[in-house]
Design a protein around this motif. Structure first.
Motif, PDB file in Angstrom:
ATOM      1  N   TYR A 290       0.834  -1.212   0.000  1.00  0.00           N
ATOM      2  CA  TYR A 290       0.000   0.000   0.000  1.00  0.00           C
ATOM      3  C   TYR A 290       0.866   1.258   0.000  1.00  0.00           C
ATOM      4  N   GLU A 291       1.879   1.270   0.845  1.00  0.00           N
ATOM      5  CA  GLU A 291       2.734   2.450   0.942  1.00  0.00           C
ATOM      6  C   GLU A 291       3.560   2.650  -0.327  1.00  0.00           C
ATOM      7  N   GLN A 292       4.041   1.567  -0.915  1.00  0.00           N
ATOM      8  CA  GLN A 292       4.786   1.684  -2.173  1.00  0.00           C
ATOM      9  C   GLN A 292       3.879   2.224  -3.273  1.00  0.00           C
ATOM     10  N   ALA A 293       2.664   1.685  -3.368  1.00  0.00           N
ATOM     11  CA  ALA A 293       1.733   2.135  -4.404  1.00  0.00           C
ATOM     12  C   ALA A 293       1.361   3.606  -4.217  1.00  0.00           C
ATOM     13  N   SER A 294       1.273   4.023  -2.970  1.00  0.00           N
ATOM     14  CA  SER A 294       0.862   5.394  -2.679  1.00  0.00           C
ATOM     15  C   SER A 294       1.896   6.429  -3.093  1.00  0.00           C
ATOM     16  N   THR A 295       3.125   5.994  -3.392  1.00  0.00           N
ATOM     17  CA  THR A 295       4.146   6.933  -3.867  1.00  0.00           C
ATOM     18  C   THR A 295       4.073   7.135  -5.373  1.00  0.00           C
ATOM     19  N   SER A 296       3.173   6.414  -6.043  1.00  0.00           N
ATOM     20  CA  SER A 296       3.034   6.555  -7.495  1.00  0.00           C
ATOM     21  C   SER A 296       2.521   7.946  -7.852  1.00  0.00           C
ATOM     22  N   ALA A 297       3.125   8.550  -8.855  1.00  0.00           N
ATOM     23  CA  ALA A 297       2.685   9.863  -9.331  1.00  0.00           C
ATOM     24  C   ALA A 297       1.464   9.753 -10.228  1.00  0.00           C
ATOM     25  N   THR A 298       1.112   8.537 -10.628  1.00  0.00           N
ATOM     26  CA  THR A 298       0.036   8.302 -11.592  1.00  0.00           C
ATOM     27  C   THR A 298      -1.314   8.074 -10.935  1.00  0.00           C
ATOM     28  N   LEU A 299      -1.325   7.459  -9.764  1.00  0.00           N
ATOM     29  CA  LEU A 299      -2.577   7.050  -9.137  1.00  0.00           C
ATOM     30  C   LEU A 299      -3.280   8.222  -8.445  1.00  0.00           C
ATOM     31  N   SER A 300      -4.587   8.320  -8.659  1.00  0.00           N
ATOM     32  CA  SER A 300      -5.398   9.327  -7.969  1.00  0.00           C
ATOM     33  C   SER A 300      -5.812   8.836  -6.588  1.00  0.00           C
ATOM     34  N   GLU A 301      -5.933   7.505  -6.438  1.00  0.00           N
ATOM     35  CA  GLU A 301      -6.334   6.910  -5.166  1.00  0.00           C
ATOM     36  C   GLU A 301      -5.855   5.468  -5.117  1.00  0.00           C
ATOM     37  N   VAL A 302      -5.602   4.978  -3.900  1.00  0.00           N
ATOM     38  CA  VAL A 302      -5.187   3.586  -3.682  1.00  0.00           C
ATOM     39  C   VAL A 302      -6.119   2.965  -2.658  1.00  0.00           C
ATOM     40  N   ALA A 303      -6.525   1.710  -2.890  1.00  0.00           N
ATOM     41  CA  ALA A 303      -7.369   1.002  -1.930  1.00  0.00           C
ATOM     42  C   ALA A 303      -7.058  -0.485  -1.979  1.00  0.00           C
ATOM     43  N   VAL A 304      -7.262  -1.153  -0.857  1.00  0.00           N
ATOM     44  CA  VAL A 304      -7.163  -2.611  -0.774  1.00  0.00           C
ATOM     45  C   VAL A 304      -8.556  -3.191  -0.999  1.00  0.00           C
ATOM     46  N   ALA A 305      -8.650  -4.231  -1.806  1.00  0.00           N
ATOM     47  CA  ALA A 305      -9.919  -4.935  -2.033  1.00  0.00           C
ATOM     48  C   ALA A 305      -9.809  -6.321  -1.403  1.00  0.00           C
ATOM     49  N   THR A 306     -10.625  -6.596  -0.395  1.00  0.00           N
ATOM     50  CA  THR A 306     -10.504  -7.861   0.331  1.00  0.00           C
ATOM     51  C   THR A 306     -11.879  -8.401   0.717  1.00  0.00           C
ATOM     52  N   ASP A 307     -11.891  -9.683   1.102  1.00  0.00           N
ATOM     53  CA  ASP A 307     -13.119 -10.297   1.613  1.00  0.00           C
ATOM     54  C   ASP A 307     -12.965 -10.696   3.079  1.00  0.00           C
ATOM     55  N   ASP A 308     -11.866 -10.262   3.695  1.00  0.00           N
ATOM     56  CA  ASP A 308     -11.533 -10.748   5.034  1.00  0.00           C
ATOM     57  C   ASP A 308     -11.526  -9.609   6.054  1.00  0.00           C
TER      58      ASP A 308
ATOM     59  N   ARG B 253     -10.151  -9.506   8.977  1.00  0.00           N
ATOM     60  CA  ARG B 253      -8.851  -9.291   9.598  1.00  0.00           C
ATOM     61  C   ARG B 253      -8.006  -8.337   8.769  1.00  0.00           C
ATOM     62  N   ILE B 254      -8.063  -8.521   7.460  1.00  0.00           N
ATOM     63  CA  ILE B 254      -7.314  -7.624   6.576  1.00  0.00           C
ATOM     64  C   ILE B 254      -7.928  -6.228   6.603  1.00  0.00           C
ATOM     65  N   ARG B 255      -9.266  -6.169   6.576  1.00  0.00           N
ATOM     66  CA  ARG B 255      -9.934  -4.857   6.645  1.00  0.00           C
ATOM     67  C   ARG B 255      -9.504  -4.086   7.887  1.00  0.00           C
ATOM     68  N   ALA B 256      -9.564  -4.742   9.046  1.00  0.00           N
ATOM     69  CA  ALA B 256      -9.216  -4.070  10.302  1.00  0.00           C
ATOM     70  C   ALA B 256      -7.761  -3.614  10.295  1.00  0.00           C
ATOM     71  N   HIS B 257      -6.892  -4.450   9.750  1.00  0.00           N
ATOM     72  CA  HIS B 257      -5.466  -4.106   9.730  1.00  0.00           C
ATOM     73  C   HIS B 257      -5.203  -2.906   8.828  1.00  0.00           C
ATOM     74  N   VAL B 258      -5.797  -2.908   7.635  1.00  0.00           N
ATOM     75  CA  VAL B 258      -5.569  -1.803   6.690  1.00  0.00           C
ATOM     76  C   VAL B 258      -6.099  -0.499   7.269  1.00  0.00           C
ATOM     77  N   GLU B 259      -7.294  -0.532   7.839  1.00  0.00           N
ATOM     78  CA  GLU B 259      -7.832   0.679   8.448  1.00  0.00           C
ATOM     79  C   GLU B 259      -6.979   1.113   9.637  1.00  0.00           C
ATOM     80  N   GLY B 260      -6.352   0.146  10.302  1.00  0.00           N
ATOM     81  CA  GLY B 260      -5.499   0.447  11.442  1.00  0.00           C
ATOM     82  C   GLY B 260      -4.274   1.262  11.078  1.00  0.00           C
ATOM     83  N   PHE B 261      -3.725   1.056   9.888  1.00  0.00           N
ATOM     84  CA  PHE B 261      -2.566   1.878   9.498  1.00  0.00           C
ATOM     85  C   PHE B 261      -2.992   3.075   8.633  1.00  0.00           C
TER      86      PHE B 261
END
Length: 253
Positions: free
Chosen positions: A42-60, A62-70
């Motif tokens: 996520y942090e590597q992708a967020s340094t892209s000059a091309t992207l307007s927005e970055v998001a994780v797409a998950t069905d879990d 545990r992953i949702r809580a972790h991503v929102e946590g950082f």
């Protein structure tokens, strides 16, 4: 939908992530020098000059809580998706207003944002439907590695075909001399899709070529879609197994 070359293209970066994995369960949450793999991606992708927005797409959850946590953005999707492409399509429907979606591999913690930027630049051409990256093959071992798909291109830098075997076949040439006779390309598995094309390709049935090679991009080619290709000299290591993790930890001390 048609894109105007005069209008800035809005690009959404999506990182598909699932907890279940046959070879490495819980892979997105593994620790890599103090940060989870999904946070590093996520942090590597967020340094892209091309992207307007970055998001994780998950069905879990545990992953949702972790991503929102950082402090990351996360979109919940169904647990029935067979591919990252399908998961990206559902997430993109929940985040309308983007012209292009880039599917960023969630298992490359040190992905280089220049790869994302290069892929995004393919969509400066309003005719681009789909895009991906390739890299020149420099070793005979890699050329014959069935786990490393190869690509042949036309004169417009579009993919003609992907295969797990070396293509083209050089008739009357010894196998160990092929690299000196022709430029071969390996596929770097990151994809960009025009938003309407992403929606369309997820409705296609599995194709014969896709079944034969076990490569989903062949479904798109077999149905007449064009895949723009950009050549990169950058390749980052994906983590598919615990052994891969050990290698990455050793390499990035």
């Amino acid at each position: 939908m048609s894109l105007s070359s005069a209008t800035p293209v809005r690009i959404l970066g999506l990182i598909p992530a699932r907890y279940a994995s046959t070879r490495f369960p819980g892979k997105p949450l593994i620790d890599i020098h103090g940060k989870s793999m999904i946070q590093r991606v996520y942090e590597q992708a967020s340094t892209s000059a091309t992207l307007s927005e970055v998001a994780v797409a998950t069905d879990d959850e545990r992953i949702r809580a972790h991503v929102e946590g950082f402090g990351g953005k996360v979109i919940m999707t169904a647990n029935t998706h067979q591919s990252g492409t399908d998961r990206c399509a559902e997430a993109a429907r929940q985040l309308p207003g983007f012209d292009v979606v880039i599917n960023i591999q969630g298992d490359e913690p040190y992905i280089d944002s220049r790869q994302i930027d290069l892929l995004g630049q393919c969509f400066s051409d309003p005719k681009t439907e789909l895009a991906t990256l390739v890299k020149i093959i420099n070793s005979t071992e890699e050329l014959h590695n069935v786990n490393s798909p190869k690509v042949i291109l036309n004169t417009l830098s579009e993919a003609l075909y992907f295969s797990r075997t070396p293509i083209p076949y050089l008739r009357d040439k010894e196998g160990d001399a092929w690299l000196s006779e022709h430029t071969f390309y390996k596929h770097i598995g990151v994809y960009g899709y025009r938003a309407d094309i992403l929606e369309a390709i997820t409705k296609l049935p599995v194709s014969l070529l896709e079944k034969a090679e076990s490569l989903e991009q062949l479904r798109w080619l077999e149905n007449g879609y064009k895949i723009k290709v950009a050549v990169t000299d950058i390749e980052t290591k994906a983590i598919d197994t615990p052994e891969d993790l050990k290698a990455v930890l050793k390499q990035n001390k």
